[in-house]
Write a protein that holds these residues in place. Structure first.
Motif, PDB file in Angstrom:
ATOM      1  N   LYS A  50       8.126   0.817  -3.676  1.00  0.00           N
ATOM      2  CA  LYS A  50       8.674   1.072  -5.008  1.00  0.00           C
ATOM      3  C   LYS A  50      10.190   1.185  -4.900  1.00  0.00           C
ATOM      4  O   LYS A  50      10.714   1.679  -3.900  1.00  0.00           O
ATOM      5  N   ARG A  51      10.864   0.706  -5.925  1.00  0.00           N
ATOM      6  CA  ARG A  51      12.316   0.846  -5.967  1.00  0.00           C
ATOM      7  C   ARG A  51      12.673   2.079  -6.791  1.00  0.00           C
ATOM      8  O   ARG A  51      12.307   2.185  -7.960  1.00  0.00           O
ATOM      9  N   PHE A  52      13.379   3.014  -6.159  1.00  0.00           N
ATOM     10  CA  PHE A  52      13.868   4.231  -6.793  1.00  0.00           C
ATOM     11  C   PHE A  52      15.382   4.114  -6.980  1.00  0.00           C
ATOM     12  O   PHE A  52      16.004   3.188  -6.455  1.00  0.00           O
ATOM     13  N   PRO A  53      16.005   5.056  -7.689  1.00  0.00           N
ATOM     14  CA  PRO A  53      17.475   5.041  -7.785  1.00  0.00           C
ATOM     15  C   PRO A  53      18.167   5.080  -6.421  1.00  0.00           C
ATOM     16  O   PRO A  53      19.272   4.559  -6.270  1.00  0.00           O
ATOM     17  N   ILE A  54      17.505   5.663  -5.401  1.00  0.00           N
ATOM     18  CA  ILE A  54      18.111   5.736  -4.064  1.00  0.00           C
ATOM     19  C   ILE A  54      17.904   4.454  -3.257  1.00  0.00           C
ATOM     20  O   ILE A  54      18.443   4.303  -2.167  1.00  0.00           O
ATOM     21  N   GLY A  55      17.101   3.516  -3.787  1.00  0.00           N
ATOM     22  CA  GLY A  55      16.827   2.274  -3.086  1.00  0.00           C
ATOM     23  C   GLY A  55      15.334   2.029  -2.965  1.00  0.00           C
ATOM     24  O   GLY A  55      14.503   2.802  -3.477  1.00  0.00           O
ATOM     25  N   GLU A  56      14.972   0.950  -2.277  1.00  0.00           N
ATOM     26  CA  GLU A  56      13.566   0.624  -2.092  1.00  0.00           C
ATOM     27  C   GLU A  56      12.972   1.419  -0.929  1.00  0.00           C
ATOM     28  O   GLU A  56      13.608   1.587   0.108  1.00  0.00           O
ATOM     29  N   VAL A  57      11.736   1.923  -1.125  1.00  0.00           N
ATOM     30  CA  VAL A  57      10.974   2.561  -0.064  1.00  0.00           C
ATOM     31  C   VAL A  57       9.683   1.763   0.098  1.00  0.00           C
ATOM     32  O   VAL A  57       8.914   1.602  -0.851  1.00  0.00           O
TER      33      VAL A  57
END
Length: 335
Positions: free
Chosen positions: A253-260
């Motif tokens: 999933k892509r979050f505001p902090i980047g993709e995990v």
């Protein structure tokens, strides 16, 4: 501030080894600045899955270097039209993820050259909404490296050819393609100059920002140490590619902090292997977090208990623990 001469080396493995050698071995009483230009290469973020970030056939055909760096963030393409800068300093904890602090002097020089440069998003320098630089950080103890790329006269078509850029990243930036969101600094300059001239102008501007300023040439013994680090780390397949984990669950999933991006191997209800990839920035190495999961039941309650005393933000930046747990559990089987 001490400017370290890299003696014109363009081998990316040697330049990244030089950067790390200075970080770990030079006097911490001083701050250091390093410039380098690399031959055509893809520089992979510390936490990324290399084989999924590159166009492997094209990279092999064109003899493009593939090298992993020690900092997080995403994969970037380097060539002879790309100038790289690196600040090596102490940190007090507050400097980590503070990209504004370390890009400010570079942006000021770019603005003095007539560019409408500004820091945008997590870690990008943009001119008129076009990305001309990406930055990343790494810390060890009380020392840190803050480094970045400056697209001066890069072959931007090669960026598209060499990298497998994921569509969700492009969409999150509000652009239709990689090519539409990046530009070269040379496109915005009123007077045409070579990258060597740009390097000198940038260095002069940074001199003015930090007095006193001196240059340093490594000793033969120090260069020997750099080459040794290159040989045992940056020249190895294990560092640059790493072993792909066995898995039967993938969750990303892509979050505001980047993709995990997680790869989990579950057998008889227990986690046997656990690997995390992504372009996020974190302080602590992921290996210690991944190891915690080995042997744990693949159940939400057990995972929540496991993470009770773990500070997730040390590994990923500003990622809420609940979001992380939701990503770990409930993944689809992709055998």
């Amino acid at each position: 501030m001490i400017f370290i001469e890299n003696e014109g080396n363009t081998n990316p493995r040697l330049n990244l080894a030089l950067e790390e050698y200075v970080l770990r071995n030079f006097d911490p009483a001083n701050d250091y600045l390093l410039f380098y230009i690399n031959e055509p290469s893809i520089i992979i973020g510390r936490n990324q899955n290399t084989l999924e970030e590159i166009n492997h056939q094209y990279v092999e055909k064109e003899n493009i270097h593939v090298v992993r760096r020690i900092s997080g963030g995403g994969a970037v393409y380097h060539d002879n039209g790309n100038l790289n800068f690196s600040f090596i300093t102490n940190h007090d904890g507050k400097s980590l993820s503070n990209f504004k602090k370390f890009t400010a002097p570079v942006i000021k020089v770019l603005q003095a050259l007539g560019l409408n440069a500004e820091l945008k998003g997590r870690n990008d320098i943009e001119v008129d909404d076009k990305k001309i630089s990406g930055t990343a950080q790494f810390s060890t103890g009380k020392r840190m490296v803050s480094h970045g790329t400056l697209l001066f006269d890069t072959d931007l078509e090669e960026v598209v050819n060499a990298l497998n850029v994921k569509m969700d990243k492009i969409v999150s930036k509000g652009h239709k393609s990689v090519r539409s969101r990046v530009a070269n600094i040379s496109e915005f300059l009123q007077d045409a100059i070579k990258i060597a001239e740009f390097r000198e102008l940038l260095l002069e501007g940074l001199y003015e920002e930090s007095e006193p300023f001196e240059s340093y040439h490594l000793t033969a013994e120090e260069w020997e140490g750099v080459h040794q680090l290159k040989a045992v780390k940056y020249d190895t397949w294990d560092w640059n590619y790493g072993k792909s984990p066995k898995f039967n669950i993938q969750r990303s999933k892509r979050f505001p902090i980047g993709e995990v991006d997680m790869r989990i191997f579950v057998e008889k209800g227990h986690i046997q292997d656990f690997k995390i990839f992504g372009d996020f920035f974190g302080k602590e190495p992921l290996e210690s977090l991944e190891q915690l999961f080995i042997g744990t039941r693949y159940e939400k309650e057990d995972i929540t208990t496991l993470l009770k005393d773990v500070d997730i933000q040390e590994y990923f930046g500003d990622l809420p623990e609940n979001d992380f747990i939701e990503l770990v559990y409930g993944a689809d089987v992709v055998e």
